[in-house]
Design a protein around this motif. Structure first.
Motif, PDB file in Angstrom:
ATOM      1  N   PHE A   1      38.402   6.272  52.184  1.00  0.00           N
ATOM      2  CA  PHE A   1      37.636   7.377  52.793  1.00  0.00           C
ATOM      3  C   PHE A   1      36.277   7.024  53.190  1.00  0.00           C
ATOM      4  CE2 PHE A   1      39.898  10.570  49.431  1.00  0.00           C
ATOM      5  CZ  PHE A   1      40.719  10.756  50.384  1.00  0.00           C
ATOM      6  N   ARG A   2      36.019   5.773  52.574  1.00  0.00           N
ATOM      7  CA  ARG A   2      34.569   5.263  53.242  1.00  0.00           C
ATOM      8  C   ARG A   2      34.652   5.013  54.579  1.00  0.00           C
ATOM      9  NH1 ARG A   2      33.956   1.055  49.220  1.00  0.00           N
ATOM     10  NH2 ARG A   2      33.813   2.435  47.777  1.00  0.00           N
ATOM     11  N   GLY A   3      35.665   4.525  55.108  1.00  0.00           N
ATOM     12  CA  GLY A   3      35.567   4.048  56.718  1.00  0.00           C
ATOM     13  C   GLY A   3      36.126   5.125  57.314  1.00  0.00           C
ATOM     14  N   THR A   4      36.274   6.708  57.005  1.00  0.00           N
ATOM     15  CA  THR A   4      37.038   7.662  57.659  1.00  0.00           C
ATOM     16  C   THR A   4      35.968   8.349  58.606  1.00  0.00           C
ATOM     17  OG1 THR A   4      39.022   7.588  56.201  1.00  0.00           O
ATOM     18  CG2 THR A   4      38.678   9.819  57.062  1.00  0.00           C
ATOM     19  N   GLY A   5      36.354   8.916  59.713  1.00  0.00           N
ATOM     20  CA  GLY A   5      35.855   9.679  60.551  1.00  0.00           C
ATOM     21  C   GLY A   5      36.139  10.874  60.463  1.00  0.00           C
ATOM     22  N   ALA A   6      37.401  11.487  60.326  1.00  0.00           N
ATOM     23  CA  ALA A   6      37.925  12.610  60.351  1.00  0.00           C
ATOM     24  C   ALA A   6      39.103  12.673  59.148  1.00  0.00           C
ATOM     25  CB  ALA A   6      38.279  13.238  61.538  1.00  0.00           C
ATOM     26  N   LEU A   7      39.459  13.869  58.458  1.00  0.00           N
ATOM     27  CA  LEU A   7      40.519  13.954  57.545  1.00  0.00           C
ATOM     28  C   LEU A   7      41.361  15.117  58.238  1.00  0.00           C
ATOM     29  CD1 LEU A   7      40.402  13.394  53.805  1.00  0.00           C
ATOM     30  CD2 LEU A   7      41.988  15.204  55.051  1.00  0.00           C
ATOM     31  N   ILE A   8      42.400  15.021  58.763  1.00  0.00           N
ATOM     32  CA  ILE A   8      43.345  16.365  59.262  1.00  0.00           C
ATOM     33  C   ILE A   8      44.032  16.438  57.900  1.00  0.00           C
ATOM     34  CG2 ILE A   8      44.798  17.043  60.714  1.00  0.00           C
ATOM     35  CD1 ILE A   8      43.687  15.085  62.937  1.00  0.00           C
ATOM     36  N   PHE A   9      44.037  17.706  57.483  1.00  0.00           N
ATOM     37  CA  PHE A   9      44.920  18.210  56.473  1.00  0.00           C
ATOM     38  C   PHE A   9      45.751  19.267  57.173  1.00  0.00           C
ATOM     39  CE2 PHE A   9      46.672  20.168  52.764  1.00  0.00           C
ATOM     40  CZ  PHE A   9      46.639  19.304  51.810  1.00  0.00           C
ATOM     41  N   VAL A  10      47.101  18.870  56.785  1.00  0.00           N
ATOM     42  CA  VAL A  10      47.942  19.640  57.608  1.00  0.00           C
ATOM     43  C   VAL A  10      48.843  20.693  56.558  1.00  0.00           C
ATOM     44  CG1 VAL A  10      50.358  19.514  59.049  1.00  0.00           C
ATOM     45  CG2 VAL A  10      48.665  17.915  59.185  1.00  0.00           C
ATOM     46  N   ILE A  11      48.786  22.071  56.972  1.00  0.00           N
ATOM     47  CA  ILE A  11      49.469  22.995  55.995  1.00  0.00           C
ATOM     48  C   ILE A  11      50.517  23.765  56.601  1.00  0.00           C
ATOM     49  CG2 ILE A  11      48.928  25.097  54.549  1.00  0.00           C
ATOM     50  CD1 ILE A  11      45.936  24.290  54.472  1.00  0.00           C
ATOM     51  N   ASP A  12      51.767  23.792  56.258  1.00  0.00           N
ATOM     52  CA  ASP A  12      52.874  24.360  56.753  1.00  0.00           C
ATOM     53  C   ASP A  12      52.479  25.869  56.681  1.00  0.00           C
ATOM     54  OD1 ASP A  12      55.256  25.151  57.424  1.00  0.00           O
ATOM     55  OD2 ASP A  12      56.539  23.974  56.316  1.00  0.00           O
ATOM     56  N   SER A  13      52.602  26.387  57.707  1.00  0.00           N
ATOM     57  CA  SER A  13      52.116  27.890  57.604  1.00  0.00           C
ATOM     58  C   SER A  13      53.366  28.709  57.280  1.00  0.00           C
ATOM     59  CB  SER A  13      51.450  28.481  58.882  1.00  0.00           C
ATOM     60  OG  SER A  13      52.463  28.004  59.852  1.00  0.00           O
ATOM     61  N   GLN A  14      54.787  28.099  57.546  1.00  0.00           N
ATOM     62  CA  GLN A  14      55.829  28.818  57.459  1.00  0.00           C
ATOM     63  C   GLN A  14      56.398  28.643  55.789  1.00  0.00           C
ATOM     64  OE1 GLN A  14      58.959  27.819  60.229  1.00  0.00           O
ATOM     65  NE2 GLN A  14      57.611  27.898  61.632  1.00  0.00           N
ATOM     66  N   ASP A  15      55.556  27.916  55.106  1.00  0.00           N
ATOM     67  CA  ASP A  15      55.886  27.676  53.804  1.00  0.00           C
ATOM     68  C   ASP A  15      54.940  28.349  52.728  1.00  0.00           C
ATOM     69  OD1 ASP A  15      57.387  26.735  51.771  1.00  0.00           O
ATOM     70  OD2 ASP A  15      57.065  24.585  51.873  1.00  0.00           O
ATOM     71  N   ASP A  16      55.392  28.346  51.386  1.00  0.00           N
ATOM     72  CA  ASP A  16      54.122  29.066  50.280  1.00  0.00           C
ATOM     73  C   ASP A  16      53.077  28.038  50.458  1.00  0.00           C
ATOM     74  OD1 ASP A  16      52.712  30.321  48.679  1.00  0.00           O
ATOM     75  OD2 ASP A  16      54.012  29.494  47.045  1.00  0.00           O
ATOM     76  N   TYR A  17      51.836  28.301  50.825  1.00  0.00           N
ATOM     77  CA  TYR A  17      50.500  27.490  50.997  1.00  0.00           C
ATOM     78  C   TYR A  17      49.722  27.298  49.530  1.00  0.00           C
ATOM     79  CZ  TYR A  17      48.685  31.686  53.117  1.00  0.00           C
ATOM     80  OH  TYR A  17      48.422  33.116  53.255  1.00  0.00           O
ATOM     81  N   MET A  18      50.093  27.883  48.981  1.00  0.00           N
ATOM     82  CA  MET A  18      49.276  27.776  47.405  1.00  0.00           C
ATOM     83  C   MET A  18      49.190  26.453  47.006  1.00  0.00           C
ATOM     84  SD  MET A  18      47.828  30.632  47.027  1.00  0.00           S
ATOM     85  CE  MET A  18      47.861  31.857  48.218  1.00  0.00           C
ATOM     86  N   GLU A  19      50.032  25.644  46.789  1.00  0.00           N
ATOM     87  CA  GLU A  19      50.164  24.302  46.492  1.00  0.00           C
ATOM     88  C   GLU A  19      49.244  23.392  47.534  1.00  0.00           C
ATOM     89  OE1 GLU A  19      53.832  22.391  45.906  1.00  0.00           O
ATOM     90  OE2 GLU A  19      52.753  20.305  45.351  1.00  0.00           O
ATOM     91  N   ALA A  20      49.685  23.795  48.832  1.00  0.00           N
ATOM     92  CA  ALA A  20      48.776  22.974  49.751  1.00  0.00           C
ATOM     93  C   ALA A  20      47.268  23.307  49.489  1.00  0.00           C
ATOM     94  CB  ALA A  20      49.430  23.458  51.060  1.00  0.00           C
ATOM     95  N   LEU A  21      47.266  24.555  49.326  1.00  0.00           N
ATOM     96  CA  LEU A  21      45.684  24.693  49.143  1.00  0.00           C
ATOM     97  C   LEU A  21      44.896  23.997  47.963  1.00  0.00           C
ATOM     98  CD1 LEU A  21      45.389  28.485  49.807  1.00  0.00           C
ATOM     99  CD2 LEU A  21      44.272  26.696  51.093  1.00  0.00           C
ATOM    100  N   SER A  22      45.687  23.767  46.873  1.00  0.00           N
ATOM    101  CA  SER A  22      45.113  23.144  45.738  1.00  0.00           C
ATOM    102  C   SER A  22      44.991  21.704  46.077  1.00  0.00           C
ATOM    103  CB  SER A  22      45.785  23.270  44.378  1.00  0.00           C
ATOM    104  OG  SER A  22      47.294  23.036  44.594  1.00  0.00           O
ATOM    105  N   ARG A  23      45.960  21.253  46.906  1.00  0.00           N
ATOM    106  CA  ARG A  23      45.885  19.840  47.322  1.00  0.00           C
ATOM    107  C   ARG A  23      44.860  19.529  48.298  1.00  0.00           C
ATOM    108  NH1 ARG A  23      47.976  14.719  46.292  1.00  0.00           N
ATOM    109  NH2 ARG A  23      49.053  15.845  44.729  1.00  0.00           N
TER     110      ARG A  23
END
Ligand SMILES: Nc1nc2c(ncn2[C@@H]2O[C@H](COP(=O)(O)OP(=O)(O)OP(=O)(O)O)[C@@H](O)[C@H]2O)c(=O)[nH]1
Length: 446
Positions: free
Chosen positions: A183-205
């Protein structure tokens, strides 16, 4: 309508027509390419050839990468773009092999973009479609990623970063996973969430990932891709976006981290939304962006141009545009124009070891709603694509003259960047040799 030699009108219009129709029913009435592209051969081009064209277009991409590799090793001659000279001179490739993640200088040379998210959310597909020209359907056969995959994207001095694709099952509490270092050398973090799936687990991740990253590096841009929206109705898309945004922000507020800003995008690899979202992510990492936007504003206001984009031709990411709002159809039309230009150039323009995109590259497409699309080469990997009213385009001389000034100004921006990087590298060397002297190691000659 000007047809290319041996090129039937219907074949010529087929794809562009589709592109043009997306812009409120407009049709193409004229299509002009600069002579070097079509003077060469006389192949007959019928509908069957289109399959070949897209393969060639993909071939171009690998050519480009090969070309870039050659440039990096300093073997290719250069045209008016300081890229190759820059990267080679600066030795960024060599530096990269010994990238020190804790080194603030090295991260400024190449910002890092992380692709994270649950398994099968679509991370590798995004990378393959945007940067490898893989067709979306082919991603169905992608295997699951089981280790971190790092890729350098160095299309131009402005589009120059690393993408790290993470496996979905990554465990932050695994002691072997040094997330601080990453993370120290990171400019952008893209977090991908599958909208066709249940996204509750994705949200906590997402929450765990963002809070861990923020603790290490508060300067990271957090970008959330609500992905695979091609499977959702328009209403469902809006509702999903609202719900995810609200829940993610609530979670951050509960943790006392409401100051973290999440940028949300609706994306799909089956349309241009993924390219547009990636464009915005990349733009935030370009320190020269305000200057580029300013130059574009000056250029369009003095040339009677409605809208102008500065595109990275290989990835179709637009790295800057003027300050008028961007609408998706305009962007799509520009992408389609680049595709058509490269495809036609591959068929008619390649002579010997030539490349399908060079300093002669120029294309004009006339739509029947009195709009003209104008594409012109700016540097080896950048193109300017403009929307001009027909009446303004009558003063093409003025547009061309202003373009010439614009291009010169872009070159100056490049040159400043070269100087900054050079002095940064020099400082880095001094710092390293001082450290070596303090530690009692012999000095390495510069
Ligand atoms: N409908 C739809 N499917 C998609 C989209 N993007 C990716 N997919 C599909 O999602 C599946 C998983 O894609 P991957 O790219 O392998 O997912 P990943 O996140 O890299 O998976 P891991 O490597 O296991 O972490 C594939 O079958 C893709 O074809 C999209 O925009 N729309």
């Amino acid at each position: 309508m000007l047809c290319l030699p041996g090129f039937s009108r219907s074949a010529c219009c087929g794809r562009l027509g589709a592109a043009a129709r997306s812009l409120s029913g407009d049709r193409i009435t004229g299509f002009t390419l600069s002579p070097p592209w079509w003077r060469a051969q006389q192949p007959s081009c019928n509908i069957q050839t289109w399959g070949r064209i897209s393969t060639m277009s993909r071939g171009l991409h690998s050519n480009r990468h090969q070309q870039q590799e050659e440039e990096d090793t300093g073997r290719m001659s250069d045209y008016g773009d300081t890229d190759s000279l820059t990267e080679h001179d600066l030795g960024s490739e060599e530096e990269e092999e010994v990238l020190d993640f804790t080194d603030p200088f090295s991260t400024e040379v190449k910002p890092r973009i992380l692709l994270m998210g649950l398994r099968r959310s679509g991370k590798s597909s995004i990378q393959k479609v945007v940067f490898h020209k893989m067709s979306p359907n082919e991603t169905l056969f992608l295997e699951s990623t089981n280790k971190i995959c790092r890729e350098d994207v160095s299309n131009s001095s402005f589009v120059n970063f690393q993408i790290w694709d993470f496996p979905g099952q990554i465990d932050f509490f695994d002691p072997t996973f040094d997330y601080e270092m990453i993370f120290r050398g990171t400019g952008a973090l893209i977090f991908v969430i599958d909208s066709q799936d249940d996204y509750m687990e994705a949200l906590s991740r997402l929450h765990l990932t963002v809070t861990s990253a923020y603790k290490v590096n508060p300067d990271i841009n957090f970008e959330v891709f609500i992905h695979k929206v091609d499977g959702l109705s328009d209403d469902h898309k809006i509702e999903t976006q609202r719900d995810i945004h609200q829940r993610a922000n609530d979670n951050l507020a509960d943790a006392g981290l409401e100051k973290i800003h999440l940028s949300i995008y609706l994306t799909s690899i089956y349309d241009h939304s993924i390219f547009e979202a990636f464009s915005k992510v990349v733009q935030k990492l370009i320190p020269q962006l305000p200057t580029l936007e300013n130059l574009l504003n000056i250029f369009i206001s003095n040339s009677g141009i409605e809208k102008a984009f500065l595109f990275d031709v290989v990835s179709k990411i637009y790295i800057a545009t003027d300050s008028t709002p961007v609408d998706m159809q305009t962007y799509e039309l520009c992408c389609d124009m680049i595709d058509v230009v490269i495809d036609i150039s591959c068929i008619y323009g390649l002579e010997g070891a030539g490349t399908p995109y060079d300093k002669e590259s120029l294309a004009i497409i006339r739509l029947n709603n009195t709009t003209v699309l104008y594409l012109k080469e700016v540097t080896k990997f950048l193109a300017l694509v403009c929307f001009v009213r027909e009446e303004s385009f009558e003063r093409k001389g003025l547009v061309d003259y202003n373009f010439h000034c614009f291009r010169k100004a872009i070159q100056e921006v490049f040159d400043v960047r070269v100087k900054v990087l050079r002095s940064r590298k020099h400082l880095n060397q001094i710092r390293n040799s001082r450290l070596a002297a303090i530690n009692g190691k012999p000095r390495v000659p510069a």
